[in-house]
Design a protein around this motif. Structure first.
Motif, PDB file in Angstrom:
ATOM      1  N   ILE A 150       0.860  -1.187   0.000  1.00  0.00           N
ATOM      2  CA  ILE A 150       0.000   0.000   0.000  1.00  0.00           C
ATOM      3  C   ILE A 150       0.895   1.236   0.000  1.00  0.00           C
ATOM      4  O   ILE A 150       1.861   1.297   0.759  1.00  0.00           O
ATOM      5  N   ASP A 151       0.582   2.213  -0.854  1.00  0.00           N
ATOM      6  CA  ASP A 151       1.404   3.416  -0.887  1.00  0.00           C
ATOM      7  C   ASP A 151       1.240   4.195   0.413  1.00  0.00           C
ATOM      8  O   ASP A 151       0.238   4.084   1.114  1.00  0.00           O
ATOM      9  N   ALA A 161       6.500   6.050  11.440  1.00  0.00           N
ATOM     10  CA  ALA A 161       7.282   5.287  10.472  1.00  0.00           C
ATOM     11  C   ALA A 161       6.904   5.639   9.039  1.00  0.00           C
ATOM     12  O   ALA A 161       7.773   5.799   8.173  1.00  0.00           O
ATOM     13  N   VAL A 162       5.608   5.779   8.778  1.00  0.00           N
ATOM     14  CA  VAL A 162       5.150   6.067   7.415  1.00  0.00           C
ATOM     15  C   VAL A 162       5.570   7.471   6.996  1.00  0.00           C
ATOM     16  O   VAL A 162       6.043   7.682   5.874  1.00  0.00           O
ATOM     17  N   SER A 163       5.418   8.444   7.883  1.00  0.00           N
ATOM     18  CA  SER A 163       5.783   9.823   7.545  1.00  0.00           C
ATOM     19  C   SER A 163       7.273   9.955   7.268  1.00  0.00           C
ATOM     20  O   SER A 163       7.693  10.592   6.301  1.00  0.00           O
ATOM     21  N   LEU A 172       8.109   8.325   4.017  1.00  0.00           N
ATOM     22  CA  LEU A 172       7.614   9.121   2.891  1.00  0.00           C
ATOM     23  C   LEU A 172       8.559  10.276   2.574  1.00  0.00           C
ATOM     24  O   LEU A 172       8.857  10.558   1.409  1.00  0.00           O
ATOM     25  N   ILE A 173       9.049  10.928   3.610  1.00  0.00           N
ATOM     26  CA  ILE A 173      10.002  12.026   3.402  1.00  0.00           C
ATOM     27  C   ILE A 173      11.255  11.509   2.699  1.00  0.00           C
ATOM     28  O   ILE A 173      11.743  12.103   1.736  1.00  0.00           O
ATOM     29  N   GLN A 174      11.763  10.381   3.172  1.00  0.00           N
ATOM     30  CA  GLN A 174      12.980   9.830   2.589  1.00  0.00           C
ATOM     31  C   GLN A 174      12.766   9.383   1.143  1.00  0.00           C
ATOM     32  O   GLN A 174      13.676   9.509   0.314  1.00  0.00           O
ATOM     33  N   GLN A 175      11.574   8.897   0.840  1.00  0.00           N
ATOM     34  CA  GLN A 175      11.315   8.432  -0.521  1.00  0.00           C
ATOM     35  C   GLN A 175      11.119   9.598  -1.487  1.00  0.00           C
ATOM     36  O   GLN A 175      11.676   9.604  -2.586  1.00  0.00           O
ATOM     37  N   VAL A 176      10.345  10.577  -1.081  1.00  0.00           N
ATOM     38  CA  VAL A 176      10.070  11.713  -1.959  1.00  0.00           C
ATOM     39  C   VAL A 176      11.345  12.497  -2.262  1.00  0.00           C
ATOM     40  O   VAL A 176      11.584  12.928  -3.384  1.00  0.00           O
ATOM     41  N   THR A 187       4.887   2.041  -3.943  1.00  0.00           N
ATOM     42  CA  THR A 187       5.069   1.195  -2.769  1.00  0.00           C
ATOM     43  C   THR A 187       6.524   0.739  -2.683  1.00  0.00           C
ATOM     44  O   THR A 187       7.260   0.742  -3.676  1.00  0.00           O
ATOM     45  N   ASP A 188       6.933   0.329  -1.481  1.00  0.00           N
ATOM     46  CA  ASP A 188       8.287  -0.183  -1.312  1.00  0.00           C
ATOM     47  C   ASP A 188       8.418  -1.541  -1.991  1.00  0.00           C
ATOM     48  O   ASP A 188       7.438  -2.279  -2.135  1.00  0.00           O
TER      49      ASP A 188
END
Length: 201
Positions: A81-82, A126-128, A131-135, A199-200
């Motif tokens: 899930i994204d 964890a999700v936030s 998300l920062i690291q991915q974006v 998604t990861d």
């Protein structure tokens, strides 16, 4: 994938401020929202004198237990899930359970709803952060700055929520649950401003 992630990323001062508002400040307020309840614990014990001490204690700590479970559960969920959808689901779970908790004047019902609310805010950290690291994977300076700001805002959100909880607890034990309506505008902010990422793997 790098090109797609670059399209998701918001650059410049304007993008940074928008993402800070939505992805950092808003989610930290929910993650630390359990602090709002603590000042009302004594008043709640007086409101439900017939409730067992075990129930009342679990009413305070149960949400942290479920939050720990959620923190571990979101790790594999981010593979299917994204992260934006996960944030929306978590905010909805938290909002519904926390807002509905005082609707039935029963200590057990409040305890159950508070415990379920932990599944909402538990995985948000964890999700936030992920998300920062991915974006901003390709922009190390911005990524590191946002992670630092996010960690700082956790403490600031804790101060705000503790102060608000203390002020509302003076009114009544159930007044503190009005604060949790904050989940509604936060849900909308996430919906409209947080970017959707793959998604990861």
């Amino acid at each position: 994938n790098t090109i797609k992630l670059a399209n998701y990323a918001m650059t410049g001062l304007k993008g940074l401020l928008i993402y800070t508002l939505v992805g950092i400040i808003a989610t930290t307020l929910i993650y630390m929202a359990d602090l709002v309840y603590y000042p009302a614990f004594a008043a709640m014990m007086q409101a439900f004198p017939e409730a067992s001490i075990n129930v009342m204690n679990f009413c305070m700590t149960g949400s942290q237990l479920s939050a720990m479970v959620a923190a571990f559960a979101v790790m594999p969920l981010m593979r299917v899930i994204d992260k934006k959808t996960l944030l929306l689901i978590e905010t909805a779970i938290f909002g519904i359970c926390a807002i509905c908790a005082p609707l039935v004047p029963d200590a057990m019902f409040v305890t159950v709803m508070r415990t379920l609310s932990g599944f909402g805010f538990g995985g948000m950290l964890a999700v936030s952060a992920a998300l920062i690291q991915q974006v901003y994977r390709d922009n190390k300076a911005t990524r590191d700055r946002l992670i630092g700001v996010y960690n700082s805002m956790l403490g600031f959100a804790g101060i705000i929520n503790s102060a608000v909880g203390g002020a509302l607890a003076v009114i009544s034990w159930d007044a503190i649950f009005r604060y949790y309506w904050i989940a509604v505008p936060i849900f909308l902010l996430i919906l409209f401003f947080v970017p959707r990422t793959p998604t990861d793997r």
